[in-house]
Design a protein around this motif. Sequence first.
Motif, PDB file in Angstrom:
ATOM      1  N   ILE A 202      41.971  76.562  39.721  1.00  0.00           N
ATOM      2  CA  ILE A 202      42.776  75.608  40.472  1.00  0.00           C
ATOM      3  C   ILE A 202      42.796  76.002  41.947  1.00  0.00           C
ATOM      4  CG2 ILE A 202      45.157  74.787  40.784  1.00  0.00           C
ATOM      5  CD1 ILE A 202      44.060  73.662  38.280  1.00  0.00           C
ATOM      6  N   LYS A 203      42.651  74.974  42.830  1.00  0.00           N
ATOM      7  CA  LYS A 203      42.616  75.244  44.263  1.00  0.00           C
ATOM      8  C   LYS A 203      44.008  75.423  44.837  1.00  0.00           C
ATOM      9  CE  LYS A 203      38.994  72.149  44.861  1.00  0.00           C
ATOM     10  NZ  LYS A 203      38.745  70.809  45.246  1.00  0.00           N
ATOM     11  N   ASN A 204      44.897  74.505  44.468  1.00  0.00           N
ATOM     12  CA  ASN A 204      46.226  74.557  45.071  1.00  0.00           C
ATOM     13  C   ASN A 204      47.257  73.886  44.162  1.00  0.00           C
ATOM     14  OD1 ASN A 204      45.785  71.750  45.390  1.00  0.00           O
ATOM     15  ND2 ASN A 204      44.687  72.189  47.306  1.00  0.00           N
ATOM     16  N   LYS A 205      48.487  73.995  44.605  1.00  0.00           N
ATOM     17  CA  LYS A 205      49.606  73.478  43.821  1.00  0.00           C
ATOM     18  C   LYS A 205      49.445  71.977  43.532  1.00  0.00           C
ATOM     19  CE  LYS A 205      53.498  74.459  41.880  1.00  0.00           C
ATOM     20  NZ  LYS A 205      53.377  75.336  40.702  1.00  0.00           N
ATOM     21  N   LEU A 206      49.008  71.266  44.571  1.00  0.00           N
ATOM     22  CA  LEU A 206      48.875  69.814  44.451  1.00  0.00           C
ATOM     23  C   LEU A 206      47.908  69.437  43.332  1.00  0.00           C
ATOM     24  CD1 LEU A 206      49.693  67.134  45.849  1.00  0.00           C
ATOM     25  CD2 LEU A 206      47.521  67.279  47.087  1.00  0.00           C
ATOM     26  N   GLN A 207      46.778  70.174  43.290  1.00  0.00           N
ATOM     27  CA  GLN A 207      45.782  69.882  42.269  1.00  0.00           C
ATOM     28  C   GLN A 207      46.362  70.137  40.873  1.00  0.00           C
ATOM     29  OE1 GLN A 207      42.318  72.432  42.039  1.00  0.00           O
ATOM     30  NE2 GLN A 207      40.984  70.686  41.636  1.00  0.00           N
ATOM     31  N   MET A 208      47.149  71.219  40.763  1.00  0.00           N
ATOM     32  CA  MET A 208      47.767  71.538  39.483  1.00  0.00           C
ATOM     33  C   MET A 208      48.745  70.441  39.074  1.00  0.00           C
ATOM     34  SD  MET A 208      48.118  73.316  36.816  1.00  0.00           S
ATOM     35  CE  MET A 208      47.970  75.045  36.491  1.00  0.00           C
TER      36      MET A 208
ATOM     37  N   ASP B  26      39.960  64.274  24.458  1.00  0.00           N
ATOM     38  CA  ASP B  26      40.724  63.620  25.519  1.00  0.00           C
ATOM     39  C   ASP B  26      41.239  64.646  26.528  1.00  0.00           C
ATOM     40  OD1 ASP B  26      40.235  61.271  24.278  1.00  0.00           O
ATOM     41  OD2 ASP B  26      42.272  60.965  23.495  1.00  0.00           O
ATOM     42  N   VAL B  27      41.769  65.764  25.982  1.00  0.00           N
ATOM     43  CA  VAL B  27      42.331  66.784  26.877  1.00  0.00           C
ATOM     44  C   VAL B  27      41.222  67.380  27.744  1.00  0.00           C
ATOM     45  CG1 VAL B  27      43.376  69.086  26.954  1.00  0.00           C
ATOM     46  CG2 VAL B  27      44.295  67.351  25.392  1.00  0.00           C
ATOM     47  N   SER B  28      40.096  67.742  27.109  1.00  0.00           N
ATOM     48  CA  SER B  28      39.050  68.384  27.907  1.00  0.00           C
ATOM     49  C   SER B  28      38.464  67.407  28.915  1.00  0.00           C
ATOM     50  CB  SER B  28      37.969  69.000  27.022  1.00  0.00           C
ATOM     51  OG  SER B  28      37.249  67.992  26.371  1.00  0.00           O
ATOM     52  N   SER B  29      38.410  66.122  28.565  1.00  0.00           N
ATOM     53  CA  SER B  29      37.821  65.218  29.562  1.00  0.00           C
ATOM     54  C   SER B  29      38.790  64.924  30.708  1.00  0.00           C
ATOM     55  CB  SER B  29      37.268  63.943  28.929  1.00  0.00           C
ATOM     56  OG  SER B  29      38.219  63.319  28.151  1.00  0.00           O
ATOM     57  N   VAL B  30      40.093  64.979  30.455  1.00  0.00           N
ATOM     58  CA  VAL B  30      41.037  64.835  31.573  1.00  0.00           C
ATOM     59  C   VAL B  30      40.804  65.958  32.572  1.00  0.00           C
ATOM     60  CG1 VAL B  30      43.462  65.110  32.228  1.00  0.00           C
ATOM     61  CG2 VAL B  30      42.850  63.531  30.400  1.00  0.00           C
ATOM     62  N   ILE B  31      40.616  67.181  32.049  1.00  0.00           N
ATOM     63  CA  ILE B  31      40.422  68.327  32.947  1.00  0.00           C
ATOM     64  C   ILE B  31      39.102  68.186  33.713  1.00  0.00           C
ATOM     65  CG2 ILE B  31      40.221  70.833  33.113  1.00  0.00           C
ATOM     66  CD1 ILE B  31      41.918  71.036  30.576  1.00  0.00           C
ATOM     67  N   SER B  32      38.033  67.861  32.974  1.00  0.00           N
ATOM     68  CA  SER B  32      36.746  67.823  33.671  1.00  0.00           C
ATOM     69  C   SER B  32      36.634  66.622  34.598  1.00  0.00           C
ATOM     70  CB  SER B  32      35.589  67.866  32.684  1.00  0.00           C
ATOM     71  OG  SER B  32      35.700  66.807  31.789  1.00  0.00           O
ATOM     72  N   ASN B  33      37.265  65.516  34.227  1.00  0.00           N
ATOM     73  CA  ASN B  33      37.243  64.362  35.138  1.00  0.00           C
ATOM     74  C   ASN B  33      37.997  64.658  36.428  1.00  0.00           C
ATOM     75  OD1 ASN B  33      35.733  62.898  33.377  1.00  0.00           O
ATOM     76  ND2 ASN B  33      37.434  61.722  32.539  1.00  0.00           N
ATOM     77  N   SER B  34      38.903  65.625  36.382  1.00  0.00           N
ATOM     78  CA  SER B  34      39.615  66.017  37.601  1.00  0.00           C
ATOM     79  C   SER B  34      38.782  67.005  38.406  1.00  0.00           C
ATOM     80  CB  SER B  34      40.955  66.647  37.249  1.00  0.00           C
ATOM     81  OG  SER B  34      41.663  65.865  36.332  1.00  0.00           O
ATOM     82  N   LYS B  35      37.520  67.204  37.967  1.00  0.00           N
ATOM     83  CA  LYS B  35      36.597  68.133  38.631  1.00  0.00           C
ATOM     84  C   LYS B  35      37.182  69.541  38.706  1.00  0.00           C
ATOM     85  CE  LYS B  35      33.707  64.826  40.749  1.00  0.00           C
ATOM     86  NZ  LYS B  35      34.482  63.569  40.668  1.00  0.00           N
ATOM     87  N   ILE B  36      37.764  69.965  37.590  1.00  0.00           N
ATOM     88  CA  ILE B  36      38.340  71.307  37.518  1.00  0.00           C
ATOM     89  C   ILE B  36      37.509  72.115  36.535  1.00  0.00           C
ATOM     90  CG2 ILE B  36      40.350  72.594  36.671  1.00  0.00           C
ATOM     91  CD1 ILE B  36      42.072  70.305  37.798  1.00  0.00           C
ATOM     92  N   ASN B  37      37.134  73.316  36.948  1.00  0.00           N
ATOM     93  CA  ASN B  37      36.337  74.178  36.078  1.00  0.00           C
ATOM     94  C   ASN B  37      37.169  74.746  34.945  1.00  0.00           C
ATOM     95  OD1 ASN B  37      33.786  74.043  37.032  1.00  0.00           O
ATOM     96  ND2 ASN B  37      34.040  75.748  38.486  1.00  0.00           N
ATOM     97  N   ILE B  38      36.579  74.769  33.781  1.00  0.00           N
ATOM     98  CA  ILE B  38      37.248  75.371  32.635  1.00  0.00           C
ATOM     99  C   ILE B  38      36.609  76.731  32.388  1.00  0.00           C
ATOM    100  CG2 ILE B  38      37.749  75.133  30.189  1.00  0.00           C
ATOM    101  CD1 ILE B  38      37.560  72.131  30.497  1.00  0.00           C
TER     102      ILE B  38
END
Length: 561
Positions: free
Chosen positions: A535-541, A503-515
């Motif tokens: 992470i690109k910016n504060k908002l994304q975080m 669940d945790v890893s898919s939340v990150i990848s669904n947000s199109k964030i590289n791990i």
Amino acid sequence: MDIQDLFQQLKNNKRDTELVNKAWRFALQAHKGQKRFSGEDYIIHPLSTAYILAKMGLDSPTVAAALLHDVADDTPITIQDIEKEFGKEIAFLVSGVTKLGKIKFRGKTRQIENLRKMFLAMAEDIRVVLIKIADRLHNMETLSAVPERKHQRIALETLEIYAPLANRLGMGELKGQLEDLSFPYIYPEEYQWLADNVRERYEERKKYLKRVEPILEEILAREQIRPVEIHSRAKHYFSLYKKLLKNDRDFDKIYDLVALRIILRNIDDCYAALGIIHQRWRPLLGRIKDYIALPKPNGYQSLHTTIFCNGGKITEIQLRTPEMHERAEHGIAAHWAYNEKGKPRSGVVVDSRELAWVKQLTEWQSQLGNSEEFLESLKIDFFKDRIFVFTPKGDVVDLPEGATPVDFAYQIHSEIGHQCAGARINGKVAPLNYNLKNGDVVEILIQRNKKPSASWLDFVKTNTAISRIKDIVKKPYRIPTPPPQKSAKIKLTASDRIGLIKDVSSVISNSKINILNFDSLNQDSDVVVNATVEIKNKLQMERLLRKLKDVRGVKKIEENF
Ligand code: MN
């Protein structure tokens, strides 16, 4: 059965007879004078549909909606009239069924459109689809009266859409009936061949098993086990036919032509009975299946064994509790059977894990639209039999039969898929195109910065893997111009549970964030996940943190962005 008898039967199956009575009178009036192709009064059709559902234990609103299901379509009465008379819930169910009936397209497009609507309806209220399946069952039972030019289309649709759906919802009995009713229309010669060859064999096997029953009762009674019921069950024609095709049309290779089924009071009795049976008759190697400890993905539970029975006859025996039996026959509908004790539960929420695939489907269809590709991938990802495999930590991953380690890797995370370099199955190194089996423990070996290979497309089975691989392979010349990104560390503490890591890893990848890095360790009953992400910016975080906080079990999150 005449109409009045049938209605009496229907009422005997329901508790809230007032609602059912009212719907009955309303439908009777609305369809007055209408006839079916067979010349019978039209009302026999909604009544039969309602009866199928009542026998499965569905709640009174569903049965009432089934009685009314064709009213808004074939008579001047509108959904608003139904709402005025019966309230929102029933009006909703009826309008759901009515909408499903209106498919304008032809050919393949029609099938896709049909499925799409089914899934959308299912995501809203599974009962709509249950009514539709019961409606189809009765229409199939009476198909011979319908003009011949329609037979092929209706039977094919039943075989390709309704039966797999019923199967996916765990409704084994209904699935078997739908297939057997379609079979003679689609493969008339094959059907005839099977029918000619099977009748005597069925009779002979049934007689044989009748003689085994008392012996079974006796050996079980010696150990104080008294079965609730013992019966024999002939295999459905169509599933027998499919099995024969895989076995050189040799009836002697089909051990479950007629299986002996023992219903026992509880799980302890099931295992005890299995032991007693094995003491008396030698089991065939590799044919003992424990679907109680490891249920099939559609929820099916039972113990299966195949033994050299009296006279050396190879016989399959199935052991289960009454609850498992109910569940095996009626699947999702069994939820209602257990909950309606005088007081019907309405708007039943079925276990969310159970219907997670429905949600996933709905998402996919919006991505892929009405393409044939969508239909093909559906047939593989959702209508094929499923297997369960495990991560080394014991998380369950649900995959279609024939899936490979690469499918598994993509199911866990797209990065794990891309970087997948090898696999260990049950501790042994295996090729990436290995066919996973139910219960395998799969460990993926990763090589950083590796790219997926186009050759993987030759063997992967899941839509997820195919589309992720194509994403990369199709665009080999893309010059990466990544936006400026900073790596950030996230430390997440959560109470441990199966599926948490996924669940945790898919939340990150669904947000199109590289791990960049991802690991987890257990601390008492908690699990701590350390992830390095781009992470690109504060908002994304901030967005990511909000989503992670919503993951069930998460207690604390720290980050250093
Ligand atoms: Mn109908």
